[in-house]
Scaffold this active site. Structure first.
Site, PDB file in Angstrom:
ATOM      1  N   CYS A 157      31.937  44.128  57.109  1.00 27.98           N
ATOM      2  CA  CYS A 157      31.957  43.109  56.048  1.00 27.98           C
ATOM      3  C   CYS A 157      31.790  43.756  54.670  1.00 27.98           C
ATOM      4  CB  CYS A 157      30.844  42.098  56.296  1.00 27.98           C
ATOM      5  SG  CYS A 157      30.621  40.944  54.932  1.00 27.98           S
TER       6      CYS A 157
ATOM      7  N   ASP B 115      33.239  38.620  40.154  1.00 28.36           N
ATOM      8  CA  ASP B 115      34.398  38.673  41.032  1.00 28.36           C
ATOM      9  C   ASP B 115      35.360  39.735  40.497  1.00 28.36           C
ATOM     10  OD1 ASP B 115      35.861  36.428  43.156  1.00 28.36           O
ATOM     11  OD2 ASP B 115      37.098  37.966  42.197  1.00 28.36           O
TER      12      ASP B 115
ATOM     13  N   HIS C  80      24.084  37.968  56.451  1.00 28.78           N
ATOM     14  CA  HIS C  80      25.495  37.773  56.786  1.00 28.78           C
ATOM     15  C   HIS C  80      25.681  36.445  57.509  1.00 28.78           C
ATOM     16  CE1 HIS C  80      29.639  38.889  57.764  1.00 28.78           C
ATOM     17  NE2 HIS C  80      29.406  38.343  58.940  1.00 28.78           N
TER      18      HIS C  80
ATOM     19  N   ASN D 280      34.891  28.350  49.508  1.00 27.68           N
ATOM     20  CA  ASN D 280      36.065  28.235  50.363  1.00 27.68           C
ATOM     21  C   ASN D 280      35.651  28.430  51.815  1.00 27.68           C
ATOM     22  OD1 ASN D 280      38.029  27.903  48.278  1.00 27.68           O
ATOM     23  ND2 ASN D 280      37.877  30.083  47.821  1.00 27.68           N
TER      24      ASN D 280
ATOM     25  N   HIS E 277      31.977  36.273  54.493  1.00 29.14           N
ATOM     26  CA  HIS E 277      30.529  36.345  54.243  1.00 29.14           C
ATOM     27  C   HIS E 277      30.316  35.267  53.189  1.00 29.14           C
ATOM     28  CE1 HIS E 277      26.739  38.933  53.403  1.00 29.14           C
ATOM     29  NE2 HIS E 277      26.654  37.886  52.595  1.00 29.14           N
TER      30      HIS E 277
ATOM     31  N   HIS F  46      29.900  32.823  50.333  1.00 28.12           N
ATOM     32  CA  HIS F  46      29.728  33.074  48.898  1.00 28.12           C
ATOM     33  C   HIS F  46      30.132  31.832  48.126  1.00 28.12           C
ATOM     34  CE1 HIS F  46      33.789  34.360  50.098  1.00 28.12           C
ATOM     35  NE2 HIS F  46      34.194  33.940  48.913  1.00 28.12           N
TER      36      HIS F  46
ATOM     37  N   HIS G 247      31.586  30.716  44.401  1.00 29.73           N
ATOM     38  CA  HIS G 247      32.170  31.136  43.122  1.00 29.73           C
ATOM     39  C   HIS G 247      31.589  30.249  42.028  1.00 29.73           C
ATOM     40  CE1 HIS G 247      35.863  33.160  44.955  1.00 29.73           C
ATOM     41  NE2 HIS G 247      35.468  32.403  45.964  1.00 29.73           N
TER      42      HIS G 247
HETATM   43  P1  AMP Z   1      37.317  33.705  48.922  1.00 29.94           P
HETATM   44  O1  AMP Z   1      38.775  33.389  48.854  1.00 29.94           O
HETATM   45  O2  AMP Z   1      36.468  32.534  48.563  1.00 29.94           O
HETATM   46  O3  AMP Z   1      36.930  34.333  50.253  1.00 29.94           O
HETATM   47  O4  AMP Z   1      37.077  34.749  47.766  1.00 29.94           O
HETATM   48  C1  AMP Z   1      36.717  36.081  47.934  1.00 29.94           C
HETATM   49  C2  AMP Z   1      36.556  36.631  46.553  1.00 29.94           C
HETATM   50  O5  AMP Z   1      35.949  37.908  46.644  1.00 29.94           O
HETATM   51  C3  AMP Z   1      37.882  36.816  45.800  1.00 29.94           C
HETATM   52  O6  AMP Z   1      37.852  36.031  44.619  1.00 29.94           O
HETATM   53  C4  AMP Z   1      37.915  38.305  45.510  1.00 29.94           C
HETATM   54  O7  AMP Z   1      38.453  38.600  44.243  1.00 29.94           O
HETATM   55  C5  AMP Z   1      36.457  38.695  45.607  1.00 29.94           C
HETATM   56  N1  AMP Z   1      36.205  40.083  45.973  1.00 29.94           N
HETATM   57  C6  AMP Z   1      36.719  40.767  47.023  1.00 29.94           C
HETATM   58  N2  AMP Z   1      36.250  42.022  47.053  1.00 29.94           N
HETATM   59  C7  AMP Z   1      35.406  42.139  46.000  1.00 29.94           C
HETATM   60  C8  AMP Z   1      34.600  43.193  45.487  1.00 29.94           C
HETATM   61  N3  AMP Z   1      34.563  44.407  46.056  1.00 29.94           N
HETATM   62  N4  AMP Z   1      33.862  42.960  44.384  1.00 29.94           N
HETATM   63  C9  AMP Z   1      33.892  41.762  43.778  1.00 29.94           C
HETATM   64  N5  AMP Z   1      34.611  40.713  44.225  1.00 29.94           N
HETATM   65  C10 AMP Z   1      35.372  40.905  45.304  1.00 29.94           C
HETATM   66 ZN    ZN Z   2      28.527  40.218  55.446  1.00 36.93          ZN
END
Ligand code: AMP
Ligand code: ZN
Length: 115
Positions: free
Chosen positions: A5, A31, A47, A88, A99, A101, A103
């Site tokens: 992850c 992000d 997690h 999402n 994992h 999160h 936004h």
């Molecule tokens: P989701 O579609 O809600 O799963 O969004 C995942 C988000 O994680 C996306 O907006 C990506 O731009 C962001 N993301 C993925 N990898 C990283 C990273 N290493 N650092 C910061 N944001 C990330």
């Molecule tokens: Zn995780």
């Protein structure tokens, strides 16, 4: 900790990421693919794959995440104008990282309904 992850790797500092905020339970960072002047991710250190997987024992943790979103929105100066919080879940919402999160998006207007 899930070895595959990317957000667990960020929490564990295996991937270097500047934290906007960190405590024992949650981490906040920018992000990487920002969609607004302010676009931050709030994640539990634990997690949890999706919103479907939260349980009663996570209720304090989830409440802490929301309170931190409130605080950061205020400190970043977007509380009054408003902002959007997005979680999402799975395929139809386009979840990319499994994992949990949230936004926090702010600094511009957002349309409704979302695409
Ligand atoms: P989701 O579609 O809600 O799963 O969004 C995942 C988000 O994680 C996306 O907006 C990506 O731009 C962001 N993301 C993925 N990898 C990283 C990273 N290493 N650092 C910061 N944001 C990330
Ligand atoms: Zn995780």
């Amino acid at each position: 900790m899930n070895d595959n992850c990317i957000f667990c790797k960020i929490v564990n500092k295996d991937i270097e990421t500047e934290f906007v905020y960190e405590d024992d339970d949650i981490v906040v960072f920018k992000d990487i693919n920002s969609q607004a002047p302010i676009h931050l991710l709030f994640i539990p250190k634990k997690h949890i794959e999706t919103l479907n997987d939260i349980s009663d024992e996570d209720s304090v943790l989830l409440s802490k995440m929301l309170m931190k979103i409130r605080d950061v929105a205020k400190s970043r100066g977007i509380a009054e104008d408003g902002y959007r919080v997005v979680v999402n879940c799975n395929r139809n919402a386009g979840q990319e990282v499994f994992h949990l999160h949230a936004h926090l998006l702010g600094g511009r207007g957002f349309s409704w309904p979302p695409g």
